[in-house]
Design an enzyme around this catalytic site. Sequence first.
Site, PDB file in Angstrom:
ATOM      1  N   ARG A 169      49.854  43.339  51.014  1.00 47.48           N
ATOM      2  CA  ARG A 169      50.394  42.842  49.746  1.00 47.48           C
ATOM      3  C   ARG A 169      51.517  43.717  49.222  1.00 47.48           C
ATOM      4  NH1 ARG A 169      45.390  40.000  48.103  1.00 47.48           N
ATOM      5  NH2 ARG A 169      45.724  38.985  46.122  1.00 47.48           N
ATOM      6  N   ARG A 194      48.272  38.135  38.333  1.00 49.11           N
ATOM      7  CA  ARG A 194      48.257  38.077  39.802  1.00 49.11           C
ATOM      8  C   ARG A 194      49.567  37.481  40.319  1.00 49.11           C
ATOM      9  NH1 ARG A 194      42.731  35.014  40.104  1.00 49.11           N
ATOM     10  NH2 ARG A 194      43.121  34.658  42.317  1.00 49.11           N
ATOM     11  N   ARG A 216      34.803  33.090  40.274  1.00 45.61           N
ATOM     12  CA  ARG A 216      35.263  34.471  40.206  1.00 45.61           C
ATOM     13  C   ARG A 216      35.704  34.831  38.791  1.00 45.61           C
ATOM     14  NH1 ARG A 216      39.372  34.920  45.251  1.00 45.61           N
ATOM     15  NH2 ARG A 216      40.533  36.042  43.661  1.00 45.61           N
ATOM     16  N   ARG A 262      38.363  26.435  41.105  1.00 45.25           N
ATOM     17  CA  ARG A 262      37.721  26.956  42.333  1.00 45.25           C
ATOM     18  C   ARG A 262      36.306  27.481  42.087  1.00 45.25           C
ATOM     19  NH1 ARG A 262      40.591  31.604  45.593  1.00 45.25           N
ATOM     20  NH2 ARG A 262      40.729  32.517  43.522  1.00 45.25           N
ATOM     21  N   LYS A 301      44.958  30.410  51.320  1.00 40.61           N
ATOM     22  CA  LYS A 301      44.797  31.358  52.430  1.00 40.61           C
ATOM     23  C   LYS A 301      43.339  31.398  52.901  1.00 40.61           C
ATOM     24  CE  LYS A 301      46.253  34.825  49.863  1.00 40.61           C
ATOM     25  NZ  LYS A 301      46.508  34.159  48.573  1.00 40.61           N
TER      26      LYS A 301
HETATM   27  P1  AP5 Z   1      41.848  29.450  48.296  1.00 47.02           P
HETATM   28  O1  AP5 Z   1      41.850  29.079  49.736  1.00 47.02           O
HETATM   29  O2  AP5 Z   1      40.651  30.143  47.738  1.00 47.02           O
HETATM   30  O3  AP5 Z   1      43.195  30.249  47.939  1.00 47.02           O
HETATM   31  P2  AP5 Z   1      43.653  31.737  48.276  1.00 47.02           P
HETATM   32  O4  AP5 Z   1      45.076  31.656  48.685  1.00 47.02           O
HETATM   33  O5  AP5 Z   1      42.686  32.364  49.242  1.00 47.02           O
HETATM   34  O6  AP5 Z   1      43.578  32.364  46.828  1.00 47.02           O
HETATM   35  P3  AP5 Z   1      42.934  33.707  46.264  1.00 47.02           P
HETATM   36  O7  AP5 Z   1      42.858  33.554  44.786  1.00 47.02           O
HETATM   37  O8  AP5 Z   1      41.662  34.057  46.975  1.00 47.02           O
HETATM   38  O9  AP5 Z   1      44.018  34.719  46.606  1.00 47.02           O
HETATM   39  P4  AP5 Z   1      44.237  36.015  45.912  1.00 47.02           P
HETATM   40  O10 AP5 Z   1      45.250  36.537  46.860  1.00 47.02           O
HETATM   41  O11 AP5 Z   1      44.635  35.984  44.505  1.00 47.02           O
HETATM   42  O12 AP5 Z   1      42.796  36.710  45.868  1.00 47.02           O
HETATM   43  P5  AP5 Z   1      42.117  37.854  46.730  1.00 47.02           P
HETATM   44  O13 AP5 Z   1      40.698  37.549  46.844  1.00 47.02           O
HETATM   45  O14 AP5 Z   1      42.905  38.121  47.960  1.00 47.02           O
HETATM   46  O15 AP5 Z   1      42.148  28.085  47.479  1.00 47.02           O
HETATM   47  C1  AP5 Z   1      42.149  28.091  46.053  1.00 47.02           C
HETATM   48  C2  AP5 Z   1      41.539  26.752  45.550  1.00 47.02           C
HETATM   49  O16 AP5 Z   1      42.380  25.688  45.935  1.00 47.02           O
HETATM   50  C3  AP5 Z   1      40.149  26.451  46.151  1.00 47.02           C
HETATM   51  O17 AP5 Z   1      39.338  25.855  45.166  1.00 47.02           O
HETATM   52  C4  AP5 Z   1      40.429  25.457  47.292  1.00 47.02           C
HETATM   53  O18 AP5 Z   1      39.358  24.557  47.509  1.00 47.02           O
HETATM   54  C5  AP5 Z   1      41.660  24.739  46.752  1.00 47.02           C
HETATM   55  N1  AP5 Z   1      42.573  24.342  47.818  1.00 47.02           N
HETATM   56  C6  AP5 Z   1      42.891  25.027  48.938  1.00 47.02           C
HETATM   57  N2  AP5 Z   1      43.769  24.342  49.686  1.00 47.02           N
HETATM   58  C7  AP5 Z   1      44.032  23.189  49.014  1.00 47.02           C
HETATM   59  C8  AP5 Z   1      44.873  22.058  49.269  1.00 47.02           C
HETATM   60  N3  AP5 Z   1      45.625  21.956  50.381  1.00 47.02           N
HETATM   61  N4  AP5 Z   1      44.888  21.061  48.334  1.00 47.02           N
HETATM   62  C9  AP5 Z   1      44.130  21.132  47.221  1.00 47.02           C
HETATM   63  N5  AP5 Z   1      43.303  22.165  46.936  1.00 47.02           N
HETATM   64  C10 AP5 Z   1      43.258  23.190  47.821  1.00 47.02           C
HETATM   65  O19 AP5 Z   1      42.339  39.134  45.790  1.00 47.02           O
HETATM   66  C11 AP5 Z   1      41.628  39.288  44.572  1.00 47.02           C
HETATM   67  C12 AP5 Z   1      41.982  40.633  43.941  1.00 47.02           C
HETATM   68  O20 AP5 Z   1      41.589  41.723  44.828  1.00 47.02           O
HETATM   69  C13 AP5 Z   1      43.480  40.886  43.708  1.00 47.02           C
HETATM   70  O21 AP5 Z   1      43.911  40.337  42.477  1.00 47.02           O
HETATM   71  C14 AP5 Z   1      43.539  42.426  43.724  1.00 47.02           C
HETATM   72  O22 AP5 Z   1      43.053  42.956  42.514  1.00 47.02           O
HETATM   73  C15 AP5 Z   1      42.557  42.779  44.821  1.00 47.02           C
HETATM   74  N6  AP5 Z   1      43.176  42.855  46.156  1.00 47.02           N
HETATM   75  C16 AP5 Z   1      42.855  42.057  47.231  1.00 47.02           C
HETATM   76  N7  AP5 Z   1      43.601  42.398  48.304  1.00 47.02           N
HETATM   77  C17 AP5 Z   1      44.420  43.410  47.890  1.00 47.02           C
HETATM   78  C18 AP5 Z   1      45.438  44.157  48.548  1.00 47.02           C
HETATM   79  N8  AP5 Z   1      45.764  43.921  49.836  1.00 47.02           N
HETATM   80  N9  AP5 Z   1      46.078  45.111  47.837  1.00 47.02           N
HETATM   81  C19 AP5 Z   1      45.738  45.380  46.562  1.00 47.02           C
HETATM   82  N10 AP5 Z   1      44.788  44.685  45.869  1.00 47.02           N
HETATM   83  C20 AP5 Z   1      44.147  43.715  46.533  1.00 47.02           C
END
Ligand code: AP5
Length: 215
Positions: free
Chosen positions: A88, A172, A161, A127, A13
Site C-alpha cells: 500500500r 481510507r 467491520r 458489506r 479485492k
Molecule cells: P470486497 O471484496 O470486500 O472489497 P475489498 O477491495 O477487499 O475492500 P476492503 O475494504 O477489504 O479493502 P481495504 O483495502 O480497505 O481493507 P483491508 O482489509 O485491506 O468488496 C466490498 C463489498 O462489495 C462486499 O460487500 C462485496 O460483496 C461487494 N462487491 C465486491 N465485488 C462486487 C461487484 N463486482 N459488484 C457489486 N458488489 C461487489 O484493510 C483494512 C485496514 O487495515 C486499513 O484501513 C489499514 O488500517 C490496515 N491495513 C491493511 N493492509 C495494510 C497495509 N498493507 N499497510 C498499512 N495498513 C494496512
Amino acid sequence: MNIILLGPPGAGKGTQAHRLVTERGMVQLSTGDMLRAARTSGTEMGKQVSAVMDRGDLVTDEIVIGLIAEQMDIHPAGCGFIFDGFPRTLAQADALGGLLESKGQSLDAVIEMKVDDEALVSRITGRFTCSECGAVYHDVTKKPTTDGECDNCGSRGLTRRPDDNEDSLRTRLMNYYRDTSPLIGYYYAKGQLKRIDGLGEIDEVAARVNGALGE
Ligand code: AP5
C-alpha cells in the site's frame, strides 16, 4: 503465479481473491485479515493497531511487511500468492520485491481494479463477512442463500467491520489516493500493471481478472 490485487477500499479485492483461492488453489495474503486476526486474538500488536484501523489510517510499514514476510515463510514455495491489500506504499512495494527475490520468485501481474468512488461507498456500507472463513457478502449484491448463514462454511457468525462506515471510508480513500495510488505508476513502469474495470457483476469482474491473467 504471484499477483497483486490493487484498488481502493471496496474495489472487490477480497471477493476476487477468495474466488482465485477456490478455483486455482492460490494462497491469499490479506494484510487486513492478518491485522484483524491479531486484534481478535488480543496480541500486543493487535491492540496497537486497533484504533489506527478503526480510523481508516495505515498501519506502519514495519508491521505489515513483517506479517507478509512471516506468511511467505509459512507457505510452500510456488503455491502462488495473491497479495490483497499489500503493498500500500512504495516502501512496502520495494520490500515485497526484495522478499520475492530472496525466495527466487517474481511477480507475474499487478491487477488494478478500477471502481468509481460512489460505488465504493455503497459497497462498503452494505458489506458483511463470515468471521469463520472470511467469505464476503453484501446486503444487496451478494446475500447468503440462507439468511444469516455463510454459504461457504455454514457458520452463523456474519459480522460487519467497525471501519465500514462513511467517516473511516473517507480516510481510507484519502490514504489510498495519497499513499497507494503511486503504485499504479510504479508497476506500470515495471511493465507489470494490468488495468481492469471493477464495476459490473462479480462474475463479469472475475472474467476480466482471468483475462488479465492471460486466460
Ligand atoms: P470486497 O471484496 O470486500 O472489497 P475489498 O477491495 O477487499 O475492500 P476492503 O475494504 O477489504 O479493502 P481495504 O483495502 O480497505 O481493507 P483491508 O482489509 O485491506 O468488496 C466490498 C463489498 O462489495 C462486499 O460487500 C462485496 O460483496 C461487494 N462487491 C465486491 N465485488 C462486487 C461487484 N463486482 N459488484 C457489486 N458488489 C461487489 O484493510 C483494512 C485496514 O487495515 C486499513 O484501513 C489499514 O488500517 C490496515 N491495513 C491493511 N493492509 C495494510 C497495509 N498493507 N499497510 C498499512 N495498513 C494496512
